[in-house]
Design an enzyme around this catalytic site. Structure first.
Site, PDB file in Angstrom:
ATOM      1  N   VAL A   1       0.172  -2.616  10.712  1.00 59.46           N
ATOM      2  CA  VAL A   1       0.732  -2.160  11.990  1.00 59.46           C
ATOM      3  C   VAL A   1       0.155  -2.885  13.059  1.00 59.46           C
ATOM      4  CG1 VAL A   1       0.885   0.296  11.184  1.00 59.46           C
ATOM      5  CG2 VAL A   1      -1.119  -0.306  12.073  1.00 59.46           C
ATOM      6  N   MET A   2      -0.796  -3.535  12.783  1.00 62.02           N
ATOM      7  CA  MET A   2      -1.201  -4.697  13.988  1.00 62.02           C
ATOM      8  C   MET A   2      -0.558  -6.021  13.571  1.00 62.02           C
ATOM      9  SD  MET A   2      -4.975  -3.779  14.682  1.00 62.02           S
ATOM     10  CE  MET A   2      -5.620  -3.955  13.080  1.00 62.02           C
TER      11      MET A   2
ATOM     12  N   CYS B   1      -4.802  -3.465   2.693  1.00 53.31           N
ATOM     13  CA  CYS B   1      -4.738  -3.489   3.966  1.00 53.31           C
ATOM     14  C   CYS B   1      -5.850  -3.845   4.577  1.00 53.31           C
ATOM     15  CB  CYS B   1      -3.881  -2.314   4.456  1.00 53.31           C
ATOM     16  SG  CYS B   1      -2.857  -2.635   5.842  1.00 53.31           S
TER      17      CYS B   1
ATOM     18  N   LYS C   1      -9.345   2.034  -1.901  1.00 56.38           N
ATOM     19  CA  LYS C   1      -9.710   1.173  -0.785  1.00 56.38           C
ATOM     20  C   LYS C   1     -11.260   1.509  -0.098  1.00 56.38           C
ATOM     21  CE  LYS C   1      -7.204   0.666   3.836  1.00 56.38           C
ATOM     22  NZ  LYS C   1      -5.824   0.840   4.345  1.00 56.38           N
TER      23      LYS C   1
ATOM     24  N   GLU D   1       0.811  -1.107  -0.112  1.00 52.12           N
ATOM     25  CA  GLU D   1       0.036  -0.052   0.048  1.00 52.12           C
ATOM     26  C   GLU D   1       0.822   1.397  -0.009  1.00 52.12           C
ATOM     27  OE1 GLU D   1      -1.807   0.180   3.697  1.00 52.12           O
ATOM     28  OE2 GLU D   1      -3.453   1.637   3.188  1.00 52.12           O
TER      29      GLU D   1
HETATM   30  C1  ACM Z   1      -3.849  -0.123   7.191  1.00 53.25           C
HETATM   31  O1  ACM Z   1      -5.026  -0.425   6.544  1.00 53.25           O
HETATM   32  N1  ACM Z   1      -3.027   0.238   6.476  1.00 53.25           N
HETATM   33  C2  ACM Z   1      -3.795  -0.730   8.604  1.00 53.25           C
END
Ligand code: ACM
Length: 273
Positions: free
Chosen positions: A169-170, A142, A109, A38
């Site tokens: 990030v998770m 993501c 997205k 991304e």
């Molecule tokens: C994300 O959607 N970049 C965590």
């Protein structure tokens, strides 16, 4: 056919350098379909919509898409990569699917994560599957993974492979994608980034571990957490098109949609049961 990812470490705002580095890695990636993270060209941790505007590009004429078209034609590969698409004063966290013949498709997205809701406009087009000849590709970005509906819809529309551009990030997604691929019987390429960003008093550490996931709850490749890396795997498209689980169960046909209407009913999720 072979599918693969480029796990990169973008420097925020350095579009030229980020694209140049990714193109070099694409040249070294032995796959027919190559997925990039991304926002691979810009970095992720924005502090204003103004920054998003400055780093946005039109599609297909923007410089990043042009560079991807060039390398896709040179290498005869399909590429899926995340960038900011500017269209009619709207700014989408988007992914382009670039074909070797120069044609370009765009996914915007749908499920924006955290402060992305401040900076980006939400995706305004349905999940779509693209036939690239060697397989049918669906695209997610993501946080779309957090909503099982995303991948289910792509499976229902006939995807063999989900190209999943990420800046995770998770720590949960990589393991969750194993179930997503099992329950939909398809392959996924999750292309994540590595490194960290510190901007405007905020900090993000990206989890790497990009992966190629198979339909039998199997990992075909998982990258490390901290370095740039290229990963590839061979896939069997016919195997995911056959949705028979055993003599009595066919995955998508066995859904009991007459009991699923609560999923899309107005007010669903209000918890009035
Ligand atoms: C994300 O959607 N970049 C965590």
């Amino acid at each position: 056919m072979r599918i693969g990812f480029i796990q990169t470490k973008p420097v925020f705002g350095h579009v030229e350098g980020n694209v140049e580095r990714a193109v070099k890695m694409i040249h070294r990636c032995d796959a027919d379909l190559i997925v990039l993270p991304e926002l691979f060209n810009t970095g992720y941790l924005f502090t204003s919509r103004e920054e998003v505007r400055e780093l946005s590009e039109t599609v297909p004429k923007g410089r990043t898409t042009e560079a991807l078209r060039e390398v896709a034609a040179e290498r005869n590969v399909h590429i899926v990569a995340g960038l900011i698409e500017r269209s009619r004063r709207k700014y989408y966290n988007a992914a382009v699917l670039v074909s070797p013949d120069g044609s370009v498709e765009t996914y915007r997205k749908i499920h924006l994560f955290h402060e992305e809701k401040l900076w980006f406009d939400p995706g305004d087009r349905p999940f779509t599957v693209y036939d690239i000849g060697s397989c049918r590709v669906g695209i997610m970005i993501c946080f779309d993974w957090f909503f099982p509906e995303s991948m289910r819809i792509l499976a229902l529309k006939g995807a063999d492979v989900v190209a999943h551009c990420a800046n995770l990030v998770m720590p949960f997604c990589q393991d969750a994608m194993i179930t997503r691929c099992l329950e939909n019987r398809l392959y996924a390429v999750t292309a994540n980034r590595v490194g960290s960003e510190k901007r405007g008093g905020k900090f993000c550490l990206y989890t790497g571990r990009s992966q190629i996931t198979g339909p039998q709850a199997n990992l075909l490749y998982r990258a490390g957490a901290g370095e740039e890396e290229i990963g590839t795997a061979a896939i069997d498209v016919a195997a995911v098109r056959d949705k028979r689980l055993n003599a009595h169960n066919v995955l998508l046909d066995d859904r009991r949609i007459e009991f699923y209407s609560d999923l899309t009913a107005p007010g669903a999720g209000a918890g009035d049961a």
